[in-house]
Motif scaffolding. Structure first.
Motif, short mmCIF file in Angstrom:
data_model
loop_
_atom_site.label_atom_id
_atom_site.label_comp_id
_atom_site.label_asym_id
_atom_site.label_seq_id
_atom_site.Cartn_x
_atom_site.Cartn_y
_atom_site.Cartn_z
N ILE A 38 73.73 137.54 26.22
CA ILE A 38 72.91 138.69 25.82
C ILE A 38 71.75 138.30 24.91
N GLN A 39 71.67 137.04 24.52
CA GLN A 39 70.59 136.63 23.61
C GLN A 39 69.22 136.91 24.20
N ARG A 40 69.07 136.73 25.51
CA ARG A 40 67.75 136.89 26.14
C ARG A 40 67.28 138.34 26.11
N HIS A 41 68.20 139.28 25.90
CA HIS A 41 67.82 140.69 25.85
C HIS A 41 67.43 141.12 24.45
N GLY A 42 67.57 140.22 23.47
CA GLY A 42 67.24 140.57 22.10
C GLY A 42 68.41 141.21 21.39
N THR A 43 68.36 141.19 20.07
CA THR A 43 69.48 141.69 19.27
C THR A 43 69.08 142.91 18.45
N GLN A 86 60.53 132.90 23.44
CA GLN A 86 60.31 134.26 23.94
C GLN A 86 60.58 135.26 22.82
N HIS A 87 59.67 136.19 22.64
CA HIS A 87 59.84 137.23 21.62
C HIS A 87 60.58 138.41 22.24
N THR A 88 61.65 138.83 21.59
CA THR A 88 62.49 139.89 22.13
C THR A 88 62.23 141.24 21.47
N LYS A 148 58.18 144.51 17.41
CA LYS A 148 58.01 144.89 16.02
C LYS A 148 58.40 143.78 15.06
N GLU A 149 59.49 143.07 15.36
CA GLU A 149 60.01 142.08 14.44
C GLU A 149 59.65 140.68 14.91
N ILE A 150 58.85 139.97 14.14
CA ILE A 150 58.42 138.62 14.52
C ILE A 150 59.58 137.64 14.50
N GLY A 151 60.62 137.94 13.75
CA GLY A 151 61.74 137.01 13.62
C GLY A 151 62.71 137.05 14.77
N GLN A 152 62.61 138.05 15.66
CA GLN A 152 63.54 138.17 16.77
C GLN A 152 62.99 137.39 17.96
#
Length: 626
Positions: free
Chosen positions: A161-166, A331-333, A336-340
């Motif tokens: 699920i990491q590729r879908h963002g957290t 890849q940015h997920t 809004k959040e640059i850290g994700q």
């Protein structure tokens, strides 16, 4: 930027968020830490004095290492609000009076600490999830054979699920960890009433007595006690997400008391029933609550693992930006959040390594032998760098910084000495990972330095070139050419090759250089610098922080404020692509040259990394002997 957002978010929300992200690792230590302290190989009898002595050691270890060292001391060292060992290294290197060997030493300490964090990123998910699922052995011993398959399934799902963002899942982390810490404290209180004398653990004399009565055994036991403070570095590393205050509030108001109460409750349980040592954490709960506790513990360990995985991605990106690792596909997920972010290569590399680790060690007790040594060495690196920052950045006198850092170093080296005894039992694993990552980073950095030196020797000064073409006839064509270059002092190889092979020069030529500063974020007003050096040559410099991702089209759009506008359909980007050839008498050992060449060939495309439109890119190759 997260640090800026934190100034607008209400304190309760930030504190709840910190619970979900920052404290997962240290918050799941009660699952296995006390059990390992009484492991049969240590030969410690479960007696009243031994239980009180060990509990006292745990209490004072957490107090000294986490409360005093990280919360009170090291978290003062923020780089524009950001924490973590890479930020600490950047702070250390700001001192302009450093001589070459001092810079090399600081870089080595910082990179080695960061390298060990990659090892921690593999072991933490393995031991955390495995220890949670092992609760099935208490609830239904007949299901023992399913522990490993369930553990691997949970881990695979987590990494898939990491590729879908957290971002969406992350909103649940805080409330779940709030329930988790409340449960830890509640279970502790539920058992303390049987032996309230365990609360005497706050008396350091019990720890001193234990150390003096069992000098050899107690030293070995420190290798298990250190498991109670793993995750302390995360408090500092995640400071930029929430700020100091929310982390401190969450720690002292909930996390610290909950941990201490739970360890005390486990100690009281052992005094009542020494046979509970097989899994004292799960036996704290009544049988009717065991299954819900296993589910909650598994959720907590997944959250702890998620925080470590995100930390590995963040450290890797910072290392790329600072020039210590080759470019990855990042890849940015989240918009809004640059850290994700999500790094596919690292994600699957971590998963493969973790599954091998679980299948090799098979139990959390076996994994405990591999856990700890990387953490203690990272703690030593943190203390050394923080002490240096105190003297050079904060202006403390050396004796004052030394006086404060000495007790922390004594504790760090004591834990390191104890965990080093477990090298043959599994400690070799994180050390091997750390040494490998350290070698890769140092090789990449040194290889790039040699490469830039070679490239600069084979070109010519930019001012001389501009003056020479101004005085001679050369065919110009309409359009804009952007040449990516590492320095504005020399002519980019791509420009020379374009003139050599195509015999042309564009009407507008832009030399674009991107710099990574030793701060996490660069303000927009400092982002861009534009300079015109002739009628058809412009120099553009873009500044980025080490936690930011370069975006060339967006950067160029800002040039309109300087009177330089870009039409992407009329702009071509020229990039140099070096074909590296190792040679026997190069600037590095032959095996390091081969490693550097392999990394260069497998690095992510500069086009993708800098987010340049692929249909506007022209790559010109050159052959370089290292």
């Amino acid at each position: 930027m997260q640090s800026h957002d934190s100034q607008r978010t209400p304190m309760p929300a930030l504190t709840l968020g910190a619970l979900g992200i920052v404290f997962g690792d240290i918050g799941t230590s009660p699952l296995y830490a006390l059990k390992e302290c009484f492991h049969a190989s240590h030969g410690i009898a479960i007696t009243h004095d031994n239980v009180l002595g060990l509990l006292s050691l745990i209490f004072w270890s957490i107090t000294v290492v986490v409360s005093l060292k990280y919360i009170a001391f090291i978290m003062r060292a923020d780089n524009n609000g950001e924490g973590g060992i890479m930020a600490l290294l950047a702070l250390s290197l700001r001192n302009k009076s450093l001589v070459a060997w001092q810079r090399r030493l600081l870089i080595a300490i910082g990179l080695f600490g960061a390298a060990l964090f990659f090892g921690d990123g593999i072991i933490t998910p393995a031991i955390s999830v495995l220890s949670a699922v092992e609760g099935m052995n208490v609830a239904a011993p007949a299901l023992h054979q399913y522990v490993l398959p369930i553990t691997i399934t949970v881990l695979f799902t987590l990494f898939f699920i990491q590729r879908h963002g957290t971002g969406s899942v992350g909103k649940l982390f805080g409330p779940i960890m709030l329930i988790w810490f409340a449960t830890l404290g509640g279970l502790g209180l539920y058992n303390i009433h049987n032996h309230p004398e365990v609360l005497q653990m706050v008396n350091p004399l019990w720890a001193v007595s234990f150390l003096t009565e069992h000098p050899g055994t107690s030293f070995i036991t420190l290798g298990a006690v250190v498991l109670t403070v793993t995750g302390g570095e995360a408090l500092y590393a995640d400071m930029g997400h929430f700020g100091r205050s929310p982390i401190r509030y969450a720690w002292f108001a909930l996390v610290f008391p909950a941990l201490i109460l739970n360890y005390a409750g486990q100690g009281a349980l052992l005094l009542t029933d020494p046979s509970a040592i097989n899994n004292p954490f799960y036996q704290l709960a009544p049988d009717s609550l065991l299954i819900p506790l296993i589910i909650l513990a598994t959720a907590a360990t997944v959250i702890a693992s998620q925080a470590v995985i995100s930390g590995v991605f963040s450290i890797a990106r910072q290392a790329v930006q600072l020039g210590y690792l080759p470019r990855f596909d990042i890849q940015h997920t989240s918009v809004k959040e640059i850290g994700q972010i999500y790094i596919p290569f690292l994600n699957w590399l971590l998963l493969g390594s973790i599954i091998i680790l679980v299948l090799t060690f098979k139990s959390s007790s076996n994994l405990a032998s591999a856990y700890g040594i990387a953490v203690t060495m990272t703690m030593i690196c943190d203390t050394l760098l923080a002490g240096f920052v105190a003297t050079t950045v904060w202006g403390w006198s050396p004796w004052l910084a030394g006086l404060l850092a000495a007790p922390f170093l004594i504790a760090d080296f004591a834990f390191f000495g104890a965990t080093s005894l477990k090298i043959l039992q599994g400690g070799w694993f994180p050390l091997t990972l750390g040494a490998t990552a350290f070698t890769i980073m140092m090789t990449w950095k040194r290889g790039r330095e040699i490469l830039f030196e070679k490239l600069n020797n084979e070109t010519m000064p930019l001012k001389l070139f501009v003056n020479s073409i101004a005085s001679g006839p050369i065919q110009e064509i309409e359009g804009t050419a952007v040449f990516m270059t590492g320095s504005h002092q020399y002519v980019p190889h791509a420009l020379l090759h374009n003139m050599k092979h195509n015999k042309i020069l564009h009407s507008r030529n832009v030399l674009l250089t991107l710099h990574t500063k030793d701060i996490p974020f660069v303000e927009d007003r400092h982002r861009l610098k534009v300079e015109q050096i002739s009628h058809n040559f412009w120099l553009i410099t873009g500044e980025y922080g080490f936690k930011e991702q370069p975006d060339v089209p967006r950067l160029l759009s800002g040039c309109a404020d300087f009177g330089l506008e870009f039409d992407m359909m009329d702009t071509s980007f020229f990039l140099s692509r070096e074909r590296l050839i190792p040679r026997v008498e190069g600037g590095m050992a032959p095996w390091r040259e081969m490693l550097f060449v392999a990394m260069s060939r497998n690095a992510a495309s500069a086009t993708d990394f800098f987010q340049i439109p692929t249909n506007r890119v022209v790559e010109l190759g050159t052959q370089i002997e290292l």
